[in-house]
Design an enzyme around this catalytic site. Structure first.
Site, short mmCIF file in Angstrom:
data_model
loop_
_atom_site.label_atom_id
_atom_site.label_comp_id
_atom_site.label_asym_id
_atom_site.label_seq_id
_atom_site.Cartn_x
_atom_site.Cartn_y
_atom_site.Cartn_z
CG HIS A 364 103.43 18.14 4.10
ND1 HIS A 364 102.77 19.02 3.75
CD2 HIS A 364 103.88 19.31 5.20
CE1 HIS A 364 102.17 19.97 4.49
NE2 HIS A 364 102.73 20.22 5.13
CB CYS A 407 102.10 16.50 -2.05
SG CYS A 407 100.83 18.22 -2.09
#
Length: 534
Positions: A364, A407
């Site tokens: 992430h 991301c």
């Protein structure tokens, strides 16, 4: 037992083989040509036709259906025979079909050595072919729009090569007239314009000599103007016209355009050899390099599990192992463990015997950073800073590639089969306010980001992320063709940019950034590319 070729190669190949068997051309030689034909796709045949335009009449090439037809015409004109296969080797080299060179007794390096003396593809044809390779579909639409007054009102979809051939047929483009091409490129792309300008500079700078190899009379009608041959007693000074060509692209073009069979002064040959040395990073050491893969899947209760990420890690391991790297995979590291790991690899003395270093991080992320499994951010810039020339002298002047699948913005709730690699809304505002960062200013870095700053990237829960799967796919496809890493990442951008979630509402665009000083080209592995695991 030998099989009669006329019973197995089809109608077109019957003519090809029977006519040449009468001329005592060996069956083995013909079989090699057929094997080459079988390994070429339609785009390759179109490229061969285009590169042979100065050697064979248009009327013959227009009727070409396969590479076999081209081989037959070249043999008819005595450009190709079992004793002399260099022209075919040059053509395969130009279209980057390097694995096929061995079928005509050459290697990529051997072709490069011989181009100066034996090359038959003119600088003009090289320039046009390079343009066609770099013209994207969007650029082509814009070019056709600008040239609409010169094109038929009713026309089928044109490829870049077909458009260039049409302009030549209409007399709007020739070896000595590239003005229209130049004017179009001004409005389309600085890179395309530089390719044309390099050709113009080289054409003015080099002495206009005849090809030192025999030229068939049949080719003179479409070979362009031929200047008077300079005798060996003439002293020729070869210097770039106007401003010096400092950038690598121009130097590479000058090298390519001068690879005709011209009798150039020895001093220039040395300059050309030096140009070849600096074109790409050295990738012929005893070991290719290390590839680290950090695969963060589980984050406790702080962040969502990254299901499907193991598929990415497996694909990366298989592809980079195929490319000759020693792959080390780490799973579920905290932010501190990531920093400690970078410090450990920074100090590794074995880097001195390696050609490059690659690091892939799957996690992430947020703007300019990735998460450890403890939900704490680690700056991408800080990760990369461990491997600068100052911090890791063993990797000085060697390429260092970082691929980040994470991301770079706020969380997006996606449909069942698509998830976002992003933070959860519950994380602290201090972590969310991390400012965007870029790669270090030091040279020889490449940073491949799955998405641009501020946006999410997408991951299929079974098939892996869009970016990593596209990256592995393009490496398998394009490394054997000799493509450099930036060209490969451009193809990755195209691939990911076409993808969409199943509702048709979510898109993604990767972003490479780099301070590479040379081309980074993986040596072509001897083994076949690993197939994609489903």
């Amino acid at each position: 037992m030998l099989v009669d070729p006329r019973q197995t190669w089809g109608a077109g190949r019957e003519t090809f083989c029977s006519s040449n068997m009468e001329d005592s051309v060996s069956l083995k030689f013909l079989q090699q040509l057929l094997l080459i034909d079988e390994n070429l796709v339609a785009e390759d045949v179109s490229a061969l036709k285009f590169l042979c335009t100065d050697l064979l009449p248009f009327r013959k090439l227009e009727n070409v259906k396969s590479a076999v037809d081209i081989f037959q015409f070249l043999m008819d004109e005595d450009y190709l025979n079992k004793e002399d296969t260099f022209l075919l080797a040059e053509l395969l080299y130009r279209i980057k079909c390097y694995p096929l060179l061995m079928k005509v007794g050459y290697t990529k390096d051997k072709v490069q050595e011989c181009l100066h003396e034996k090359g038959r593809v003119s600088p003009y044809r090289q320039m046009l072919y390079e343009l066609s390779e770099n013209i994207t579909s969007e650029m082509l639409k814009d070019i056709i729009f600008l040239l609409q007054d010169y094109l038929p009102k009713r026309r089928t979809t044109l490829s870049a090569l077909e458009l260039l051939i049409f302009l030549e047929k209409q007399g709007l483009l020739s070896e000595n007239n590239v003005q229209m091409l130049e004017e179009v490129c001004v409005h389309i792309s600085p890179d395309l314009l530089e390719t044309v300008n390099c050709y113009k500079r080289t054409k003015v700078s080099l002495p206009q000599q005849e090809n030192t190899l025999p030229v068939k009379e049949s080719s003179l009608s479409h070979a362009g103007d031929i200047s008077v041959l300079l005798t060996s007693s003439q002293e020729t000074s070869i210097k770039p016209v106007g401003s010096s060509i400092n950038d690598e692209k121009a130097a590479s073009l000058v090298q390519g355009f001068s690879e005709m069979s011209l009798e150039l002064p020895g001093k220039f040959s040395n300059v050309e050899n030096e140009s070849k040395k600096i074109t790409s990073y050295k990738m012929d050491g005893p070991h290719r390099g290390f590839c680290l893969i950090i695969n963060n899947v589980n984050f406790g209760s702080s962040l969502q599990e990254r299901t499907g990420s193991c598929k990415d890690a497996e694909e990366l391991q298989r592809v980079f192992t195929w490319l000759g790297l020693d792959v080390k995979t780490y799973r579920d590291l905290t932010s501190q463990q990531i920093e400690d790991l970078m410090l450990t690899w920074q100090r590794l003395p074995d880097h001195k015997d390696r050609d490059c270093f690659i690091c892939c991080i799957l996690s992430h992320g947020d703007s300019g950073a990735v998460y450890g499994k403890d939900a704490k951010l680690v700056s991408i810039r800080k990760i990369m800073s461990h491997f600068t020339a100052r911090q890791c002298p063993q990797l000085a002047e060697k390429p260092k590639l970082f691929f980040i699948q994470a991301c770079q913005g706020k969380a997006v709730q996606c449909p069942v089969y698509v998830e976002a690699d992003a933070q959860t809304p519950a994380l602290s505002s201090m972590q969310q306010s991390l400012s965007p960062e870029s790669i270090p200013e030091e040279a020889d870095f490449l940073l491949g980001m799955a998405t641009i700053d501020g946006y999410v990237s997408f991951r299929h829960t079974e098939q892996g992320t869009w970016y990593i799967q596209a990256l592995c796919s393009k490496l398998r496809l394009l490394v054997p063709r000799g493509e450099d890493i930036l060209s490969i990442l451009t193809e990755v951008n195209e691939d990911v940019g076409r993808r969409v979630d199943r509702l048709g509402t979510k898109k993604q665009m990767p972003q490479p950034a780099y301070t590479l000083r040379k081309k980074f080209i993986f040596p072509i592995p001897k083994e076949h590319p690993p197939s994609q695991q489903l």
